[in-house]
Structure formats: structure tokens, C-alpha cells
Write a protein that holds these residues in place. Structure first.
Motif, mmCIF file in Angstrom:
data_model
loop_
_atom_site.group_PDB
_atom_site.id
_atom_site.type_symbol
_atom_site.label_atom_id
_atom_site.label_comp_id
_atom_site.label_asym_id
_atom_site.label_seq_id
_atom_site.Cartn_x
_atom_site.Cartn_y
_atom_site.Cartn_z
ATOM 1 N N LEU A 12 0.827 -1.206 0.000
ATOM 2 C CA LEU A 12 0.000 0.000 0.000
ATOM 3 C C LEU A 12 0.862 1.256 0.000
ATOM 4 O O LEU A 12 1.839 1.352 0.739
ATOM 5 C CB LEU A 12 -0.927 0.033 1.213
ATOM 6 C CG LEU A 12 -1.949 -1.099 1.328
ATOM 7 C CD1 LEU A 12 -2.907 -0.806 2.462
ATOM 8 C CD2 LEU A 12 -2.694 -1.343 0.024
ATOM 9 N N ILE A 15 0.323 4.783 3.470
ATOM 10 C CA ILE A 15 -0.305 4.208 4.661
ATOM 11 C C ILE A 15 0.506 4.646 5.882
ATOM 12 O O ILE A 15 1.729 4.755 5.798
ATOM 13 C CB ILE A 15 -0.385 2.663 4.543
ATOM 14 C CG1 ILE A 15 -1.481 2.089 5.422
ATOM 15 C CG2 ILE A 15 0.931 1.995 4.790
ATOM 16 C CD1 ILE A 15 -2.836 2.182 4.831
ATOM 17 N N THR A 19 -3.970 6.873 8.524
ATOM 18 C CA THR A 19 -4.853 5.856 7.949
ATOM 19 C C THR A 19 -5.164 4.740 8.931
ATOM 20 O O THR A 19 -6.197 4.081 8.813
ATOM 21 C CB THR A 19 -4.239 5.252 6.667
ATOM 22 O OG1 THR A 19 -2.966 4.671 6.983
ATOM 23 C CG2 THR A 19 -4.066 6.304 5.593
ATOM 24 N N MET A 23 -8.343 2.293 9.266
ATOM 25 C CA MET A 23 -8.201 0.886 8.893
ATOM 26 C C MET A 23 -7.013 0.273 9.616
ATOM 27 O O MET A 23 -5.858 0.548 9.281
ATOM 28 C CB MET A 23 -8.010 0.757 7.375
ATOM 29 C CG MET A 23 -7.898 -0.676 6.902
ATOM 30 S SD MET A 23 -7.453 -0.811 5.136
ATOM 31 C CE MET A 23 -5.677 -0.466 5.216
ATOM 32 N N MET A 25 -4.612 -3.006 10.640
ATOM 33 C CA MET A 25 -4.151 -4.133 9.832
ATOM 34 C C MET A 25 -5.087 -5.336 10.010
ATOM 35 O O MET A 25 -5.351 -6.073 9.061
ATOM 36 C CB MET A 25 -2.707 -4.500 10.179
ATOM 37 C CG MET A 25 -1.685 -3.426 9.783
ATOM 38 S SD MET A 25 -1.626 -3.034 7.986
ATOM 39 C CE MET A 25 -2.682 -1.578 7.872
ATOM 40 N N TRP A 28 -8.039 -4.712 7.864
ATOM 41 C CA TRP A 28 -7.656 -4.901 6.455
ATOM 42 C C TRP A 28 -7.660 -6.387 6.083
ATOM 43 O O TRP A 28 -8.194 -6.786 5.051
ATOM 44 C CB TRP A 28 -6.280 -4.271 6.207
ATOM 45 C CG TRP A 28 -5.822 -4.310 4.778
ATOM 46 C CD1 TRP A 28 -6.605 -4.314 3.650
ATOM 47 C CD2 TRP A 28 -4.470 -4.350 4.326
ATOM 48 N NE1 TRP A 28 -5.807 -4.351 2.523
ATOM 49 C CE2 TRP A 28 -4.501 -4.367 2.907
ATOM 50 C CE3 TRP A 28 -3.233 -4.350 4.969
ATOM 51 C CZ2 TRP A 28 -3.340 -4.403 2.132
ATOM 52 C CZ3 TRP A 28 -2.075 -4.373 4.196
ATOM 53 C CH2 TRP A 28 -2.127 -4.401 2.803
ATOM 54 N N ARG A 29 -7.092 -7.205 6.973
ATOM 55 C CA ARG A 29 -7.073 -8.657 6.714
ATOM 56 C C ARG A 29 -8.500 -9.214 6.637
ATOM 57 O O ARG A 29 -8.835 -9.980 5.730
ATOM 58 C CB ARG A 29 -6.290 -9.384 7.805
ATOM 59 C CG ARG A 29 -4.791 -9.153 7.758
ATOM 60 C CD ARG A 29 -4.039 -10.093 8.695
ATOM 61 N NE ARG A 29 -4.443 -9.983 10.085
ATOM 62 C CZ ARG A 29 -3.921 -9.130 10.956
ATOM 63 N NH1 ARG A 29 -2.959 -8.287 10.586
ATOM 64 N NH2 ARG A 29 -4.335 -9.115 12.212
ATOM 65 N N SER A 32 -10.254 -8.111 3.496
ATOM 66 C CA SER A 32 -9.644 -8.763 2.336
ATOM 67 C C SER A 32 -10.168 -10.185 2.183
ATOM 68 O O SER A 32 -10.470 -10.638 1.069
ATOM 69 C CB SER A 32 -8.113 -8.769 2.466
ATOM 70 O OG SER A 32 -7.610 -7.440 2.449
ATOM 71 N N THR A 42 -0.617 -9.885 7.000
ATOM 72 C CA THR A 42 0.157 -8.642 6.947
ATOM 73 C C THR A 42 1.470 -8.894 7.662
ATOM 74 O O THR A 42 1.540 -9.712 8.581
ATOM 75 C CB THR A 42 -0.616 -7.488 7.596
ATOM 76 O OG1 THR A 42 -1.090 -7.882 8.888
ATOM 77 C CG2 THR A 42 -1.803 -7.082 6.736
ATOM 78 N N THR A 46 3.469 -1.787 8.459
ATOM 79 C CA THR A 46 2.126 -1.583 7.939
ATOM 80 C C THR A 46 2.117 -1.482 6.417
ATOM 81 O O THR A 46 3.084 -1.048 5.798
ATOM 82 C CB THR A 46 1.531 -0.300 8.538
ATOM 83 O OG1 THR A 46 2.394 0.780 8.208
ATOM 84 C CG2 THR A 46 1.387 -0.414 10.031
ATOM 85 N N LEU A 68 -10.247 -0.731 -0.215
ATOM 86 C CA LEU A 68 -9.622 0.368 0.532
ATOM 87 C C LEU A 68 -10.523 1.596 0.565
ATOM 88 O O LEU A 68 -10.621 2.286 1.587
ATOM 89 C CB LEU A 68 -8.267 0.712 -0.089
ATOM 90 C CG LEU A 68 -7.209 -0.385 0.005
ATOM 91 C CD1 LEU A 68 -6.005 -0.036 -0.858
ATOM 92 C CD2 LEU A 68 -6.787 -0.639 1.443
ATOM 93 N N PHE A 71 -13.062 1.807 3.296
ATOM 94 C CA PHE A 71 -12.626 2.261 4.616
ATOM 95 C C PHE A 71 -12.604 3.791 4.709
ATOM 96 O O PHE A 71 -12.297 4.340 5.760
ATOM 97 C CB PHE A 71 -11.232 1.717 4.942
ATOM 98 C CG PHE A 71 -11.221 0.294 5.415
ATOM 99 C CD1 PHE A 71 -11.532 -0.021 6.730
ATOM 100 C CD2 PHE A 71 -10.895 -0.743 4.549
ATOM 101 C CE1 PHE A 71 -11.524 -1.323 7.171
ATOM 102 C CE2 PHE A 71 -10.878 -2.056 4.986
ATOM 103 C CZ PHE A 71 -11.195 -2.353 6.298
#
Length: 195
Positions: A12, A15, A19, A23, A25, A28-29, A32, A42, A46, A68, A71
Motif C-alpha cells: 500500500l 499508509i 490511515t 483501517m 491491519m 484490512w485482513r 480482504s 500482513t 504496515t 480500501l 474504509f
């Protein structure tokens, strides 16, 4: 017979602490996985993910960009997607030798959104840094404090377009983790009688 998803590295751009409030990590996982990325993990710091995805790198990039935006991240947060083999070839090329070993925090590997960034401007660049082009990526030995290389960094942004950078040690660790993940998945496949 179902095809095995390809493994991708997702890096990314832009980030950081701002951020993270929007969001984490972990979030994000989780998002995803819901979006179709298999076993997202991850690592290093980050903005780095390894995940399986049943589709091309371009499709993975588009799906990740949509995720993304969900978020509420700005348009400057961009996913740059690579196959693990690309990172492994960069590490194998090892263009910065001693700097990679002794001062990896003074190095940078630049990954570009464009498939063929324009590096023609490098012929006229006369800065103190050692700049190497390796498979449409820039690998740089800054030879000192990265903050002193603002001119070069601005030129990269202006001439090559959207990009994100990681230091050599981060790229090496991501590449190594990809290898471990691949070995682990092969072992799991053999133990369950898969191909």
C-alpha cells in the motif's frame, strides 16, 4: 478441477498513522478475506500483505482498491500488486551489495503502479545516490540519510508516477515469507492428497 489461487504481494502507498485510525491491519485482513483474498497476512510493517487471489494481478489490484475506498481512505492510498517471484528476483539481483547488508535503512526499492515507468531521466541525474533499474523497479542506495534525498524522491514521483517504496530488508523479509508460505501450502496440499 478447481485452480489454485495465485499468491500476490500487496503493497500500500501512503499508509501510516493517519490511515490506521480508519483501517487497522486486522480490519484490512478481515475485509480482504471477505473480498475474496485467501489467507491474507500482513507483515514486516504496515501496508504489506501476502494473499491468494483467484484472478490476475490487475483484477486483484482493482478489487483491493475498491476495498480500501470502503474504509474511507483517500485516493492517495493505492495498492501496488506483485507476484512473489518479482520480489525474489529483485533480491537475487542484489544490485546494492554491501548497503543491503550493513545499512538497509538507507536503501529503497521503488514499486510502480505503471507497468513500464519512464526511467529515461536517470541518464541526466547527477545525485550522490546509487540508482539501479531492475525489472522496471528502482533499487537505490541512498548512501546516507534518506531525508537528504528529497530531490531524487521528487523526481521519481514526477517522472515515474504513482509508487511506493520499501527498504531492502523489508523486501527481503516479504520475499522470504512468500517462500515459506508457498512451501507450507505445498506441504498441506500433499498431506491432503491435492495436486
Amino acid at each position: 478441477m478447481a485452480t489454485k489461487p495465485s499468491t500476490y504481494v500487496i503493497l500500500l502507498r501512503a499508509i501510516g498513522p493517519v490511515t490506521h485510525r480508519l483501517m487497522s491491519m486486522a480490519a484490512w485482513r478481515e475485509a480482504s478475506a471477505v473480498a475474496g483474498f485467501e489467507a491474507p497476512e500482513t507483515l514486516v510493517n504496515t501496508g504489506n500483505m501476502i494473499a491468494g487471489f483467484d484472478g490476475s494481478a490487475i483484477r486483484a489490484s482493482l478489487v483491493m482498491a475498491d476495498l480500501l475506498q470502503g474504509f474511507g481512505l483517500g485516493e492517495n492510498v493505492v495498492p501496488i500488486v506483485r507476484k512473489p517471484s518479482v520480489l525474489q528476483r529483485l533480491i537475487k539481483a542484489d544490485p546494492i551489495g554491501e548497503a543491503a547488508i550493513n545499512r538497509s535503512n538507507q536503501t529503497g526499492v521503488y514499486f510502480f503502479a505503471a507497468s513500464k515507468p519512464d526511467f529515461s531521466w536517470l541518464a541526466a541525474y547527477d545525485g550522490p545516490e546509487a540508482v539501479h533499474v531492475v525489472q522496471d523497479h528502482l533499487v537505490i542506495d541512498f548512501r546516507g540519510d534518506v531525508a537528504q534525498s528529497g530531490r531524487l524522491i521528487r523526481l521519481i514521483d514526477k517522472q515515474c508516477g504513482v509508487n511506493t517504496a520499501r527498504n531492502w530488508n523489508s523486501v527481503r523479509r516479504i520475499a522470504e515469507r512468500c517462500g515459506m508460505r508457498d512451501n507450507s501450502m505445498r506441504s498441506a496440499s500433499r498431506s491432503t492428497g491435492g495436486p
